[in-house]
Design a protein around this motif. Structure first.
Motif, short mmCIF file in Angstrom:
data_model
loop_
_atom_site.label_atom_id
_atom_site.label_comp_id
_atom_site.label_asym_id
_atom_site.label_seq_id
_atom_site.Cartn_x
_atom_site.Cartn_y
_atom_site.Cartn_z
N SER A 246 0.81 -1.21 0.00
CA SER A 246 0.00 0.00 0.00
C SER A 246 0.85 1.26 0.00
O SER A 246 1.73 1.42 0.85
CB SER A 246 -0.92 0.01 1.22
OG SER A 246 -1.57 1.27 1.31
N SER B 282 -14.00 1.58 -4.47
CA SER B 282 -13.34 0.73 -5.45
C SER B 282 -14.07 0.88 -6.78
O SER B 282 -15.29 0.67 -6.86
CB SER B 282 -13.37 -0.72 -4.98
OG SER B 282 -12.82 -1.57 -5.96
N ASP C 183 -9.64 5.93 -4.86
CA ASP C 183 -10.00 5.00 -3.79
C ASP C 183 -10.33 5.74 -2.50
O ASP C 183 -11.29 5.40 -1.79
CB ASP C 183 -8.83 4.04 -3.57
CG ASP C 183 -9.18 2.85 -2.69
OD1 ASP C 183 -10.35 2.70 -2.34
OD2 ASP C 183 -8.27 2.07 -2.36
N GLU D 201 -5.15 0.73 -5.49
CA GLU D 201 -5.51 0.57 -4.08
C GLU D 201 -4.88 1.68 -3.26
O GLU D 201 -3.69 1.95 -3.37
CB GLU D 201 -5.02 -0.79 -3.59
CG GLU D 201 -5.41 -1.10 -2.16
CD GLU D 201 -4.93 -2.47 -1.72
OE1 GLU D 201 -5.15 -2.82 -0.54
OE2 GLU D 201 -4.33 -3.20 -2.54
N ASN D 202 -5.71 2.36 -2.45
CA ASN D 202 -5.28 3.48 -1.60
C ASN D 202 -4.77 4.66 -2.41
O ASN D 202 -4.00 5.48 -1.93
CB ASN D 202 -4.20 3.04 -0.60
CG ASN D 202 -4.66 1.90 0.28
OD1 ASN D 202 -3.92 0.95 0.52
ND2 ASN D 202 -5.89 1.95 0.76
#
Length: 509
Positions: free
Chosen positions: A272, A447, A490, A485-486
């Motif tokens: 992440s 998402s 997001d 992701e992140n």
């Protein structure tokens, strides 16, 4: 609500379980023996069963600073409650050196991370061996990153945010302060020290708790330069593991527990960009996060925990000294590749699977027990889900001032259009958008899935453009590709809803 409850009670549960073992006559000290070394640190110099006050910590730093000519201290900013955050530097100041950065206590209840930094400062200021390292190294230390949390013995900052989950969205001003200081230093090597909770969900149902003194968390994110990823293992993790073993300290790769499937799985490796291990490496620092076994233990085994932290820090410095020329070459090659403008970017990936034997501590016997053939999802072996050609630049619409500011905090040059410009771009249409709770945060992540389409679009004055031919360009796709992701979609920094065309675009060649 369940996440918040788990977050508050697990440290207490860890301490309660260990006390229960002790009450039953189990010899925990045979597993976690204390070192013979006496450490001169703010807390370990106190006879009472407490942690040092902020005044005692500042007095310790001041005393070393007055004694050591090669040490200097400056303030990088203030905490939410107005306490100055000290940055300590050790340098002889004679020429350009390899820069090494250490950080402790970004989580305020992880005290051994700071004690280890204070022990390291004592080593550098007061020993010939420590002073000799300054021939090739400039060493920077933030011993207590989250001062307010440290004094309250609380993981989060005074705003209630987890600062190690805030290195993309930058919701807390303290996160910006810490990241700007890091980017100004621009280290070649960087390590963030933490402590972990040995009590872990599904493990307690099996009568087990984690016993490893140290868990290593190197980054496996595919947007990190491959040379940087390899160097993090070769110069940081692997030598430190050997030194720990020589001192009788156990180690493993960091894991969390995933019990959503038919069997318990370990989730291993950093992936992440919102936390330090990956964030450091995306800046082309040879970086890693380290977890020491300690949350919920108070001062129990603090000498051992401090020894583990110091052993790793000294290993990092020794390896950086011995391999300074090679590390500098690796970092320069990564910077050159980042500015080269070719290759692919990876918006989405998943961890590869393998099976391993893993050791734990039996809660009934206080002895070790091995679980065989455990399913492991390892981010160090990523499998790519989405691969796209690296764009020439990303263009953000003029409404995206927050996103542009976050990119600047991460060291990216973000230009602003001074007049309307028309570009051929790839744009994103959102085909689905699903909310999901974010661990440790009071928000819901988003998402998304998208379709990429080509168009000619005119961007007005005030739009932002981030060219990829620059040192920290790996941050751009990691934050701006919508499926990341992140990333900024997001975390809703860039708004999205099903059917929208997103306010971020790819300028192709």
């Amino acid at each position: 609500m369940m996440k918040m409850k788990r977050r508050c009670t697990l440290p207490l549960l860890a301490a309660a379980l260990l006390l229960s073992l002790s009450a039953k006559g189990q010899d925990m000290d045979s597993v976690f023996s204390l070192p013979d070394t006496l450490f001169n640190t703010p807390t370990l110099s106190i006879a009472e069963d407490r942690f040092a006050s902020w005044e005692e910590i500042l007095s310790f730093i001041k005393g070393l600073d007055e004694e050591c000519d090669q040490m200097s201290v400056r303030t990088i900013g203030s905490s939410t409650e107005g306490r100055a955050i000290p940055l300590v530097k050790f340098s002889r100041g004679d020429g350009k050196k390899l820069r090494v950065f250490f950080q402790g206590a970004i989580h305020g209840n992880e005290k051994a991370s700071s004690e280890g930094m204070f022990a390291l400062m004592n080593f550098l200021a007061r020993t010939d061996e420590g002073q000799a390292l300054l021939e090739k190294l400039d060493i920077y230390i933030i011993p207590v990153a989250n001062v307010d949390g440290y004094l309250a013995n609380r993981r989060a900052s005074s705003t209630g945010l987890d600062l190690n989950r805030d290195q993309t969205k930058f919701s807390d001003p303290l996160s910006v302060t810490l990241k700007r200081a890091f980017m100004e230093i621009d280290p070649d090597v960087a390590v963030d020290f933490h402590e972990y909770n040995p009590v872990r969900g599904e493990l307690t149902k099996k009568g087990l708790i984690s016993y490893y003194d140290v868990l290593f968390l190197p980054s496996g994110h595919p947007n990190v330069n491959g040379g940087i990823r390899d160097a993090s293992l070769r110069f940081l993790r692997d030598p430190a593991a050997r030194r720990l073993t020589a001192k009788g300290l156990s180690h493993f790769n960091y894991f969390t527990i995933d019990s959503k499937g038919e069997e318990m799985a370990l989730v291993m490796g950093a992936r992440s960009p919102q936390s330090s291990s990956t964030s450091y490496c995306l800046s082309n620092a040879v970086g890693m996060l380290v977890e020491i076994r300690g949350i919920g233990l108070g001062r129990k085994y603090l000498e051992r925990r401090t020894l583990a932290t110091l052993t790793i820090a000294r290993s990092v410095l020794s390896e950086s000294y011995r391999n300074a020329s090679e590390i500098i070459s690796i970092v320069k090659a990564a910077d050159k590749a980042a500015a080269g403008g070719r290759g692919s970017v990876y918006p989405a990936f998943h961890s590869g699977e393998k099976r391993m034997d893993v050791e734990f501590l039996d809660m009934k016997t206080a002895g070790k027990r091995t679980l065989g053939n455990v399913l492991v999802r390892d981010a160090l072996s990523p499998e790519i889900d989405i691969r796209r050609p690296r764009p020439r630049a990303y263009i953000l619409e003029a409404s995206q001032e927050k996103a542009a500011g976050n990119l600047r905090t991460l060291g990216l040059e973000v230009k602003t259009l001074s007049r309307p410009r028309t570009f051929k771009v790839e744009s994103f249409k959102v085909t689905s958008a699903a909310e999901a709770p974010a661990l440790w945060e009071k928000i819901h992540r988003l998402s998304v899935k998208t379709e990429v389409f080509k168009e000619k679009r005119t961007f007005p004055e005030g739009a932002f453009i981030v060219y990829m031919k620059q040192k920290n360009s790996a941050f751009a796709p990691t934050l701006l590709e919508p499926e990341s992701e992140n990333g900024l979609v997001d975390f809703r920094v860039i708004g999205a809803a099903e059917g929208d065309t997103l306010a971020v675009h790819r300028l192709m060649r």
